[in-house]
Design a protein around this motif. Structure first.
Motif, PDB file in Angstrom:
ATOM      1  N   SER A  39       0.828  -1.208   0.000  1.00  0.00           N
ATOM      2  CA  SER A  39       0.000   0.000   0.000  1.00  0.00           C
ATOM      3  C   SER A  39       0.861   1.257   0.000  1.00  0.00           C
ATOM      4  N   PHE A  40       1.961   1.208   0.734  1.00  0.00           N
ATOM      5  CA  PHE A  40       2.863   2.358   0.782  1.00  0.00           C
ATOM      6  C   PHE A  40       3.476   2.620  -0.592  1.00  0.00           C
ATOM      7  N   LYS A  41       3.949   1.552  -1.261  1.00  0.00           N
ATOM      8  CA  LYS A  41       4.560   1.698  -2.588  1.00  0.00           C
ATOM      9  C   LYS A  41       3.544   2.188  -3.618  1.00  0.00           C
ATOM     10  N   ALA A  42       2.288   1.743  -3.469  1.00  0.00           N
ATOM     11  CA  ALA A  42       1.251   2.113  -4.431  1.00  0.00           C
ATOM     12  C   ALA A  42       0.644   3.478  -4.136  1.00  0.00           C
ATOM     13  N   GLY A  43       0.777   3.931  -2.899  1.00  0.00           N
ATOM     14  CA  GLY A  43       0.197   5.217  -2.527  1.00  0.00           C
ATOM     15  C   GLY A  43      -1.231   5.116  -2.029  1.00  0.00           C
ATOM     16  N   PHE A  44      -1.613   3.936  -1.509  1.00  0.00           N
ATOM     17  CA  PHE A  44      -2.952   3.767  -0.945  1.00  0.00           C
ATOM     18  C   PHE A  44      -2.947   4.168   0.530  1.00  0.00           C
ATOM     19  N   ALA A  45      -4.013   4.828   0.959  1.00  0.00           N
ATOM     20  CA  ALA A  45      -4.109   5.253   2.356  1.00  0.00           C
ATOM     21  C   ALA A  45      -4.341   4.060   3.277  1.00  0.00           C
ATOM     22  N   SER A  46      -5.154   3.102   2.812  1.00  0.00           N
ATOM     23  CA  SER A  46      -5.466   1.934   3.632  1.00  0.00           C
ATOM     24  C   SER A  46      -4.339   0.910   3.553  1.00  0.00           C
ATOM     25  N   PRO A  47      -3.809   0.460   4.693  1.00  0.00           N
ATOM     26  CA  PRO A  47      -2.728  -0.534   4.665  1.00  0.00           C
ATOM     27  C   PRO A  47      -3.196  -1.911   4.206  1.00  0.00           C
ATOM     28  N   GLU A  63      -7.908   4.547 -11.524  1.00  0.00           N
ATOM     29  CA  GLU A  63      -6.838   5.188 -10.751  1.00  0.00           C
ATOM     30  C   GLU A  63      -6.060   4.171  -9.922  1.00  0.00           C
ATOM     31  N   SER A  64      -6.768   3.258  -9.258  1.00  0.00           N
ATOM     32  CA  SER A  64      -6.080   2.273  -8.419  1.00  0.00           C
ATOM     33  C   SER A  64      -5.338   1.235  -9.263  1.00  0.00           C
ATOM     34  N   ILE A  65      -5.801   0.997 -10.488  1.00  0.00           N
ATOM     35  CA  ILE A  65      -5.071   0.106 -11.398  1.00  0.00           C
ATOM     36  C   ILE A  65      -3.677   0.654 -11.646  1.00  0.00           C
ATOM     37  N   GLU A  66      -3.599   1.954 -11.940  1.00  0.00           N
ATOM     38  CA  GLU A  66      -2.301   2.571 -12.233  1.00  0.00           C
ATOM     39  C   GLU A  66      -1.387   2.527 -11.014  1.00  0.00           C
ATOM     40  N   LYS A  67      -1.950   2.681  -9.825  1.00  0.00           N
ATOM     41  CA  LYS A  67      -1.149   2.607  -8.603  1.00  0.00           C
ATOM     42  C   LYS A  67      -0.611   1.193  -8.397  1.00  0.00           C
ATOM     43  N   CYS A  68      -1.448   0.191  -8.688  1.00  0.00           N
ATOM     44  CA  CYS A  68      -1.004  -1.201  -8.557  1.00  0.00           C
ATOM     45  C   CYS A  68       0.107  -1.517  -9.551  1.00  0.00           C
ATOM     46  N   ILE A  69      -0.003  -0.975 -10.752  1.00  0.00           N
ATOM     47  CA  ILE A  69       1.022  -1.200 -11.775  1.00  0.00           C
ATOM     48  C   ILE A  69       2.378  -0.718 -11.279  1.00  0.00           C
ATOM     49  N   ILE A  70       2.382   0.435 -10.605  1.00  0.00           N
ATOM     50  CA  ILE A  70       3.629   0.973 -10.057  1.00  0.00           C
ATOM     51  C   ILE A  70       4.167   0.068  -8.954  1.00  0.00           C
ATOM     52  N   ALA A  71       3.288  -0.323  -8.025  1.00  0.00           N
ATOM     53  CA  ALA A  71       3.719  -1.153  -6.898  1.00  0.00           C
ATOM     54  C   ALA A  71       4.188  -2.532  -7.350  1.00  0.00           C
ATOM     55  N   LEU A  72       3.560  -3.066  -8.398  1.00  0.00           N
ATOM     56  CA  LEU A  72       3.934  -4.384  -8.911  1.00  0.00           C
ATOM     57  C   LEU A  72       5.208  -4.340  -9.743  1.00  0.00           C
ATOM     58  N   GLY A  73       5.581  -3.149 -10.202  1.00  0.00           N
ATOM     59  CA  GLY A  73       6.782  -3.010 -11.024  1.00  0.00           C
ATOM     60  C   GLY A  73       6.607  -3.576 -12.418  1.00  0.00           C
TER      61      GLY A  73
END
Length: 285
Positions: A39-47, A63-73
């Motif tokens: 969650s920290f790497k993706a930028g989500f508020a909820s752990p 929006e959350s898809i794009e955050k997951c893409i970043i966290a997943l690398g």
């Protein structure tokens, strides 16, 4: 961008199952990995955001898809497939087929084989890629003669036979029943190469185009050129656009498993001046 995934995303048909397997693997093999870290790497508020998605309590938004893409690398091709995978999983029954088709095309593009140096023999003659496309079509009846009459300029039966033998030896096609199938549906040399064998191949294609141009009716071809005056630093941007166009064409034909004809698409971008400091109006031909 090189992939950082240890599991094959392209094998999945449910993004929640993929996220579950990803979490299990990362938890076992990455020190300190947790829902909170993701969650920290993706930028989500909820752990526990990832946990709730995996369990089906939450769905991914654009929006959350794009955050997951970043966290997943994920690299570019994996990111494209992941977006389609989420759409497919969350779509209704009537929409699933269109997203499944996009997933299949995306996977095929991801499996494109950049040629290794020991496979440059494939491009030693212009017609090996042509034979590779035709030998899996319904036109091939098991004899070299069935293909030699289709190719222009015409080939001898011996040339076709030796080409098929080369394609089998290099692993580009494999025997299936009485015919052949392609080991990978798409092959590319990569964005660019200055290897001598590939330079020779491109020169042969230019000569082939020169010879075929007056023989082919305008309705069956498309020939155009641009002479452009460009600003300093514009060339890399144009090259990137050309590369993206090539990938779009590859995606477009990825589903054509039984070709009815083979076409040649040449793309050249060459400077015709020494570097100068002034811009010239673009001239269209």
């Amino acid at each position: 961008m090189k992939s950082t995934l240890e599991i094959n995303l392209f094998e999945y048909r449910d993004y929640r199952k993929f996220l579950c397997d990803y979490y299990d693997y990362a938890k076992k093999n990455r020190r300190g990995f947790s829902f909170r870290l993701f969650s920290f790497k993706a930028g989500f508020a909820s752990p526990n955001f990832l946990k709730r998605v995996m369990e089906g309590d939450r769905s991914l938004t654009p929006e959350s898809i794009e955050k997951c893409i970043i966290a997943l690398g994920l690299n570019k091709q994996e990111a494209e497939f992941f977006r389609y995978l989420v759409d497919y999983t969350q779509a209704g029954d009537q929409e699933k087929n269109q997203f499944l088709s996009k997933m299949v095309r995306s996977r095929k593009v991801a499996e494109i084989s950049p040629l290794e140096k020991d496979r440059y023999e494939y491009y030693s003659s212009w017609y090996h890629p042509v034979v590779r496309e035709l030998v899996v079509s319904n036109y091939y009846d098991g004899t070299p003669a069935s293909l030699s009459v289709l190719i222009r300029p015409s080939l001898t039966e011996s040339q076709v036979e030796k080409s098929i033998e080369l394609l089998v030896r290099l692993g580009f096609i494999k025997k299936r029943g009485k015919g052949y199938c392609q080991s990978s549906s798409l092959v590319t040399t990569g964005a660019e190469s200055l290897e001598a064998s590939l330079m020779h191949y491109h020169q042969n294609l230019l000569k082939l185009s020169h010879d075929l141009l007056p023989q082919i009716k305008p309705a069956e071809r498309d020939v155009s050129a641009l002479t452009l005056g460009i600003a300093k630093g514009r060339l890399p941007i144009i090259k990137k656009k050309v590369q993206e166009f090539r990938m779009e064409i590859l995606k477009l034909v990825a589903d054509d498993l039984n070709p009815e004809e083979v076409v040649l698409l040449n793309i050249q971008l060459l400077p015709v001046t020494q570097k100068i400091g002034t811009n010239v109006l673009a001239k269209h031909h």
